[in-house]
Design a protein around this motif. Structure first.
Motif, mmCIF file in Angstrom:
data_model
loop_
_atom_site.group_PDB
_atom_site.id
_atom_site.type_symbol
_atom_site.label_atom_id
_atom_site.label_comp_id
_atom_site.label_asym_id
_atom_site.label_seq_id
_atom_site.Cartn_x
_atom_site.Cartn_y
_atom_site.Cartn_z
ATOM 1 N N UNK A 68 9.839 7.307 -34.669
ATOM 2 C CA UNK A 68 9.421 8.193 -33.823
ATOM 3 C C UNK A 68 9.240 8.513 -32.449
ATOM 4 N N UNK A 69 9.610 9.844 -31.902
ATOM 5 C CA UNK A 69 10.415 9.859 -30.589
ATOM 6 C C UNK A 69 9.777 9.953 -30.338
ATOM 7 N N UNK A 70 8.593 10.588 -30.287
ATOM 8 C CA UNK A 70 7.613 11.214 -29.497
ATOM 9 C C UNK A 70 6.262 11.852 -30.190
ATOM 10 N N UNK A 71 5.425 11.884 -29.221
ATOM 11 C CA UNK A 71 4.494 12.287 -29.572
ATOM 12 C C UNK A 71 3.622 12.923 -27.995
ATOM 13 N N UNK A 72 2.081 13.862 -28.834
ATOM 14 C CA UNK A 72 1.143 13.702 -28.198
ATOM 15 C C UNK A 72 -0.020 13.366 -28.474
ATOM 16 N N UNK A 73 -0.573 13.821 -27.131
ATOM 17 C CA UNK A 73 -1.745 12.936 -26.849
ATOM 18 C C UNK A 73 -3.066 13.372 -25.731
ATOM 19 N N UNK A 105 0.403 13.975 -32.680
ATOM 20 C CA UNK A 105 1.120 14.939 -32.808
ATOM 21 C C UNK A 105 2.504 13.817 -32.568
ATOM 22 N N UNK A 106 3.600 14.097 -34.063
ATOM 23 C CA UNK A 106 4.516 12.850 -33.732
ATOM 24 C C UNK A 106 5.446 13.900 -33.842
ATOM 25 N N UNK A 107 6.539 12.748 -33.461
ATOM 26 C CA UNK A 107 7.881 13.972 -33.553
ATOM 27 C C UNK A 107 8.664 12.808 -34.415
ATOM 28 N N UNK A 108 9.250 12.740 -35.504
ATOM 29 C CA UNK A 108 10.040 11.646 -36.004
ATOM 30 C C UNK A 108 11.815 11.943 -36.240
ATOM 31 N N UNK A 109 12.879 11.155 -35.759
ATOM 32 C CA UNK A 109 13.684 11.273 -35.884
ATOM 33 C C UNK A 109 14.450 10.537 -37.261
ATOM 34 N N UNK A 110 15.127 11.232 -37.786
ATOM 35 C CA UNK A 110 15.253 11.053 -39.329
ATOM 36 C C UNK A 110 16.671 10.335 -39.438
ATOM 37 N N UNK A 111 17.610 11.264 -38.486
ATOM 38 C CA UNK A 111 18.992 11.238 -38.788
ATOM 39 C C UNK A 111 19.336 10.624 -37.626
ATOM 40 N N UNK A 112 20.513 9.767 -37.185
ATOM 41 C CA UNK A 112 20.565 9.468 -35.955
ATOM 42 C C UNK A 112 21.941 10.689 -35.441
ATOM 43 N N UNK A 113 21.857 10.423 -34.392
ATOM 44 C CA UNK A 113 22.288 12.580 -33.291
ATOM 45 C C UNK A 113 23.527 10.959 -31.925
ATOM 46 N N UNK A 114 24.364 11.306 -32.664
ATOM 47 C CA UNK A 114 26.071 10.962 -32.070
ATOM 48 C C UNK A 114 26.267 11.518 -31.017
#
Length: 496
Positions: free
Chosen positions: A475-480, A487-496
């Motif tokens: 998880x890289x971001x959530x709305x509270x 809400x949640x945003x999940x990062x699935x792949x490493x982004x370089x």
């Protein structure tokens, strides 16, 4: 969640009408090209479009071709109608209690109803219907108190528009005619006057209903009855999260609506509302079922019927409901009027103790300030408001952001924090993510591509609808809102 459907409903009906009046205008506007299904064959042809079609006409008149412009226009129109509903509630309360200050109190309670406040900016179904229902209730009270031909016209017009937004608006003319008839039984109005007004009202309203609803034009009565039948047994077979269990919408327990109202309405309004209902029922009984002794009690009885009647009906008829109690928002204005009735009674409860009135007003101000502060803190996610009665672990027991309001913020976060020129995002359906993407600035929306499977995605977004459990991703971001994750945003792949 439903705005794209509502938008298309309005444009399809607009095209149907425009082809009969000015086909060249339709041919010159490319926005109509994607709607090739005739209205007679369209799946949602029986939806009322008295709001959607005028808004669609305004959109095409202004040549709003960008989705963002179209939806901002829709939100403005939604808000303006809801603002009109607030004015109607002010007038209803000010008239009932003969005090403009009480009218302002009722209007303030509507504004400081967190869920209704949020949804009045974008809920073009339930919030618009609620506002129009309040406006029609206002014209109905004016007609019942002083029956004139002019007031017949305004009430017929308000009822027709309300019914042509949602067919449940038929409750208003039924309540109006029943109340007018009872006034005749009590000899408060002559039967000759009732007959003239009733006939004029029925003819005028029926004509306006057909005029504002093109679906009815080929066969007014048959199509109206078909629409009523479909809405009374609504075609939605999904499941809803209720008290920690996924329940089928077609088989909800009887207490679904009372519980949802109880946990999403500010407690001050609940207490005074229940008191107001009890007082009106007590007055009816005290009148030995004559129902009212004066015009003030007549208004209370009218409010009570429009508030309690639909709530009882959905329990008895086992109606299909989902997304909380939004299909019943239209009872909320009359509930607030009954709540104000209870508040006024509380103020007059201890007349010999001068400080009591000041104490009640002080407690009311504190409660309203607390609600207002929470609304500011949660903005723009007041649509997930719950009061203290809901208890712990809310997101595991009840639906939260079923409107999908947070998707735009989720996508904006990804576009802002990931500099890559192409970003793929997976949002499991049903989701308003495609529309939310179009609400972003051009540079951001062009970089984001929505994909239909997890394996192809760089990010995964969820509002936890239908899946209240946690996910095993980064998880890289959530709305509270109100301290709760929605809400949640999940990062699935490493982004370089």
């Amino acid at each position: 969640m439903d705005e794209s459907i509502s938008h298309d409903n309005g444009l399809i009906t607009l095209k149907h009408v425009a082809l009969k009046i000015n086909p060249n205008w339709v041919a010159a506007d490319r926005e109509f090209e994607r709607f090739q299904t005739p209205l007679e064959e369209y799946y949602d042809r029986d939806y009322g479009v008295a709001f959607e079609t005028p808004v669609a006409f305004l959109e095409r008149l202004l040549h709003y071709d960008d989705v963002r412009d179209q939806y901002l226009l829709r939100h403005l129109c939604t808000f303006l109608v809801c603002f009109g509903g607030m004015i109607a509630i002010y007038q209803l309360a000010a008239r009932r209690f003969q005090d403009w200050r009480i009218g302002l109190l009722a209007a303030a309670w509507l504004v400081l109803s967190p869920r209704l406040f949020a949804e009045s900016f974008y809920n073009d179904k339930d919030a618009v219907f609620m506002a129009l229902f309040a406006i029609a209730t206002n014209t109905g009270i004016r007609l019942l108190l002083r029956p004139t031909i002019g007031r017949v016209f305004w009430h017929a017009l308000a009822c027709a528009i309300t019914i042509d937004v949602r067919i449940m608006g038929v409750l208003l003319p039924l309540a109006t005619i029943a109340t007018l008839g009872w006034r005749g039984v009590r000899k408060e109005v002559t039967w000759t006057q009732i007959a003239m007004i009733g006939l004029a009202y029925s003819i005028l309203m029926s004509g306006l209903i057909v005029l504002f609803w093109p679906y009815l034009w080929p066969s007014p009565l048959d199509n109206f009855l078909a629409a009523f039948e479909k809405m009374s047994s609504f075609r939605w077979t999904g499941t809803v999260l209720y008290r920690g269990e996924l329940e089928p919408a077609v088989d909800l327990p009887w207490h679904y609506v009372p519980v949802w109202i109880g946990i999403t309405t500010p407690i001050l309004y609940l207490i005074t509302g229940l008191l107001g209902i009890a007082l009106v029922v007590y007055e009816i009984i005290r009148q030995h079922w004559r129902l009212w002794a004066n015009e003030y009690q007549l208004q209370d009885v009218f409010f009570l019927g429009l508030c309690i009647g639909p709530l009882v009906a959905v329990v008895v008829l086992h109606s299909v409901l989902y997304d909380g109690w939004r299909q019943l928002y239209f009872v909320y204005p009359t509930f607030l009027l009954l709540a104000v009735r209870g508040w006024v009674a509380l103020q007059q409860w201890w007349p010999n103790w001068a400080i009591w009135s000041k104490l009640l007003r002080g407690m009311t101000v504190v409660c309203l300030l607390a609600t207002a502060i929470q609304m500011i803190y949660d903005h723009p996610f007041q649509n997930v408001y719950f009061n203290a009665l809901v208890g712990p672990n809310v997101i595991e027991r009840f639906e939260v952001d079923y409107w999908g309001l947070g998707y735009k913020q989720d996508l904006a976060y990804i576009a802002t924090h990931d500099p890559h020129p192409k970003i793929t995002v997976y949002c499991p359906g049903p989701t308003p993510a495609p529309t939310a993407r179009m609400m972003l600035p051009d540079e951001q929306r062009e970089r984001i591509t929505l994909v239909d499977n997890l394996e192809s995605a760089d990010y995964f977004i969820t509002d936890y609808r239908g899946h209240p459990e946690s996910y095993p991703y980064h998880e890289v971001y959530q709305i509270r809102a109100d301290g709760r994750r929605i809400h949640s945003v999940f990062q699935l792949k490493m982004r370089w």
